[in-house]
Design a protein around this motif. Sequence first.
Motif, short mmCIF file in Angstrom:
data_model
loop_
_atom_site.label_atom_id
_atom_site.label_comp_id
_atom_site.label_asym_id
_atom_site.label_seq_id
_atom_site.Cartn_x
_atom_site.Cartn_y
_atom_site.Cartn_z
N ALA A 188 52.23 45.67 55.78
CA ALA A 188 52.17 44.49 55.35
C ALA A 188 50.88 44.17 54.70
O ALA A 188 49.94 45.06 54.56
CB ALA A 188 52.26 43.43 56.36
N GLU A 189 50.73 42.95 53.73
CA GLU A 189 49.54 42.81 52.76
C GLU A 189 49.18 41.35 53.17
O GLU A 189 49.83 40.49 53.10
CB GLU A 189 49.97 43.16 51.50
N TRP A 190 47.47 41.11 53.15
CA TRP A 190 47.21 39.97 53.03
C TRP A 190 47.07 39.54 51.65
O TRP A 190 46.45 40.23 50.79
CB TRP A 190 45.86 39.90 53.94
N ARG A 191 47.44 38.16 51.26
CA ARG A 191 47.42 37.75 49.97
C ARG A 191 46.78 36.08 50.14
O ARG A 191 47.34 35.56 51.08
CB ARG A 191 48.39 38.08 49.16
N ASN A 192 46.52 35.53 49.27
CA ASN A 192 46.13 34.33 49.15
C ASN A 192 47.29 33.55 49.28
O ASN A 192 48.50 33.62 48.34
CB ASN A 192 45.49 33.83 47.69
N PHE A 193 47.29 32.43 50.16
CA PHE A 193 48.90 31.86 50.36
C PHE A 193 49.09 31.08 49.00
O PHE A 193 48.42 30.18 48.69
CB PHE A 193 48.70 30.94 51.66
N ASP A 194 50.32 31.24 48.62
CA ASP A 194 50.74 30.43 47.36
C ASP A 194 51.80 29.59 47.54
O ASP A 194 52.49 29.17 46.73
CB ASP A 194 51.12 31.43 46.25
N GLY A 195 52.33 29.25 49.06
CA GLY A 195 53.39 28.41 49.06
C GLY A 195 54.62 29.06 49.31
O GLY A 195 55.71 28.48 49.49
N ASN A 196 54.79 30.27 48.87
CA ASN A 196 55.95 30.92 48.77
C ASN A 196 56.35 31.65 50.27
O ASN A 196 56.06 32.63 50.51
CB ASN A 196 56.08 31.99 47.91
N ILE A 197 56.90 30.91 51.16
CA ILE A 197 57.11 31.33 52.41
C ILE A 197 58.24 32.17 52.65
O ILE A 197 58.29 32.96 53.59
CB ILE A 197 57.38 29.89 53.52
N GLY A 198 59.15 32.29 51.58
CA GLY A 198 60.28 33.30 51.54
C GLY A 198 59.78 34.76 51.45
O GLY A 198 60.48 35.63 52.06
N ALA A 199 58.44 35.00 51.21
CA ALA A 199 57.98 36.17 51.00
C ALA A 199 57.07 36.71 52.09
O ALA A 199 56.67 37.93 52.26
CB ALA A 199 57.13 36.54 49.70
N LEU A 200 56.80 35.65 53.10
CA LEU A 200 55.97 35.84 54.34
C LEU A 200 56.59 36.71 55.29
O LEU A 200 57.66 36.65 55.53
CB LEU A 200 55.44 34.50 54.82
N VAL A 201 55.74 37.36 56.10
CA VAL A 201 56.30 38.04 57.52
C VAL A 201 56.67 37.04 58.42
O VAL A 201 55.86 36.26 58.59
CB VAL A 201 55.18 38.94 57.89
N PRO A 202 57.70 36.93 58.87
CA PRO A 202 58.15 35.97 60.00
C PRO A 202 57.37 36.33 61.10
O PRO A 202 57.13 37.29 61.85
CB PRO A 202 59.62 36.17 60.29
N GLY A 203 56.67 35.25 61.61
CA GLY A 203 55.70 35.12 62.66
C GLY A 203 56.39 34.94 64.11
O GLY A 203 55.94 35.18 65.21
N GLY A 204 57.13 33.77 64.19
CA GLY A 204 57.63 33.27 65.31
C GLY A 204 58.38 31.70 65.15
O GLY A 204 58.74 31.44 64.09
N TYR A 205 58.20 30.95 66.23
CA TYR A 205 58.80 29.61 66.12
C TYR A 205 58.00 28.88 67.07
O TYR A 205 57.40 29.13 68.03
CB TYR A 205 60.21 29.74 66.33
N LEU A 206 58.07 27.50 66.82
CA LEU A 206 57.46 26.24 67.68
C LEU A 206 58.56 26.12 68.54
O LEU A 206 59.51 26.38 68.49
CB LEU A 206 56.66 25.32 66.91
N ALA A 207 58.04 25.28 69.64
CA ALA A 207 59.32 24.70 70.57
C ALA A 207 60.37 23.92 69.93
O ALA A 207 61.31 23.81 70.54
CB ALA A 207 58.57 23.96 71.77
N ASP A 208 60.07 23.40 68.96
CA ASP A 208 60.95 22.61 68.04
C ASP A 208 61.93 23.25 67.20
O ASP A 208 62.78 22.76 66.51
CB ASP A 208 60.39 21.22 67.31
#
Length: 517
Positions: free
Chosen positions: A344-364
């Motif tokens: 995986a690679e750290w990059r400046n967040f550009d708003g493209n969540i479709g390219a992010l590593v899925p991390g989990g979910y909140l209770a909702d």
Amino acid sequence: MKFFGRPYRLVLLLVLLGNFSISSVAQNGSMLGQSISWKRVQSPFTPDQSNGAIAGGPGSDPNPGAPMFICRAQIQGSVVPGKWVQGNCNVPYGGSEQIMRSYEVAYGSARWGQYQGSVYGLAQTGSNADGSPLYSCRVHYSPNPGTDYGYQPGKLVSDGTCHIPMGGGEVVQGPPFEVLYATGGGRPPYPYPPPYPPYPPYPYPPVQPAQPYPPCRRDDPSVTRQVQGGTSWYVGPRCSSIDAFGNVQPKYPQPGDYAPPPPYDPGASSVNWQQAQSPFVPGDDAVKGGPGNGPKPDSPLYVCRVYSNNALVPGKWVEGECRFVNDQGKEDSSKSYEVATGPAEWRNFDGNIGALVPGGYLADGTHIYICRKQISYFGSKKGYQPGFLANGKCHIPYGVDNVEGTPFDALYNSAPPQQMPPPPPSGPAQPHGILISFVSGTGATAGTVTVTNGSTNNTVTKPLPANSTPPQCMEIVQQAAFQAGLQIQAQPDGGLRVFGTNNAVNVTQASISVSQF
């Protein structure tokens, strides 16, 4: 008085019209759509429906009855219509769900009606970079049996499909769906009388009966052990009680409870999650979130996550434990957790969540991701500190929930290495995995499901509650396959693809069909 042969009052009228904004006049290449105006806002912002904000819902995600107001945002030269969600504007663009913090909200009068294959009479709500128009549409989105997300707004494109931002992706839906018609300044879109369907009631009645909460997990801090009738039961506020033998007492949501979130479908990821128990030290393949500068300078602060109060929350590994932000907004720790491993690679967040590593979910049910930022705490620099990304904010556990805005880094999926394609097989095509579908659910007797990862030998067993339907059983299989580290894909017919070889799925007290693909 005359001016080039025209009455002076007409010239004055044209001059006055010239002071109007383009968005309030030319909505459809003509005078149709004068009933909509746009208000530029910045997140966090909540539209006011009583003052004319146009609702695209009700949707049921992330909250039942969510209004899903119509909004639009500029991205890469385009003005893209989408849906208002929890203070942001989520728009479909480039195959992904883009979360925009600077956007416009639609106010005025408009009407939802069935799409008839023509854009005549529609309120233009955006445009592509080449100047071609975009319109607002909405889909009653129910991708799987028993799963209903209510009305989800998006954009109507030139090929007659509705693109909705959903689950981090750009979901394409063909007719039938509804589109937003202008109601002022022009003729109705179709021959008289206008065949508008009746405006649906708000909110819509539930499509499916209430489903029970998932079985309790013993490692959930909110779950307690109680003795009932001489038997130990594990009981929690938002989970179905389970005893030491795997028997389940279904618990249903009560009035005022949040509805159970939809099944977690994280999508593709270049990262795997390794179960761990303190004391544990991650290996060289673990994803580093540091270097941090807390108690130990240059500490790696590996990326980890914890299941807590029906949420799966990413955090940071510190001296054998996983530190995370709990639902009280404080830094918490757990000795049972998962560690991120792989590329995986750290990059400046550009708003493209479709390219992010899925991390989990909140209770909702809100999908969350992984972020990090260099922070200072009481004037002392703490280096890079990882946490979770939700709705455009980075939540870092450091004493409390340190909520950080952009700029910050996010964890992106690593692109696979470029390789020459393998030679075609000489024999018949080889299977790529197994396709599972449930023939029947459980009866009066509860069952179990056991999923084995053929590559890692990781085995996960979960209970199948009594009287569970095939879709309910399939949701539990998906959860078990995800925890076993398998790559899975839900099918439109309710089946499930499990990729890879030597994987196994076994159930008791229910009937499944397994085939290779």
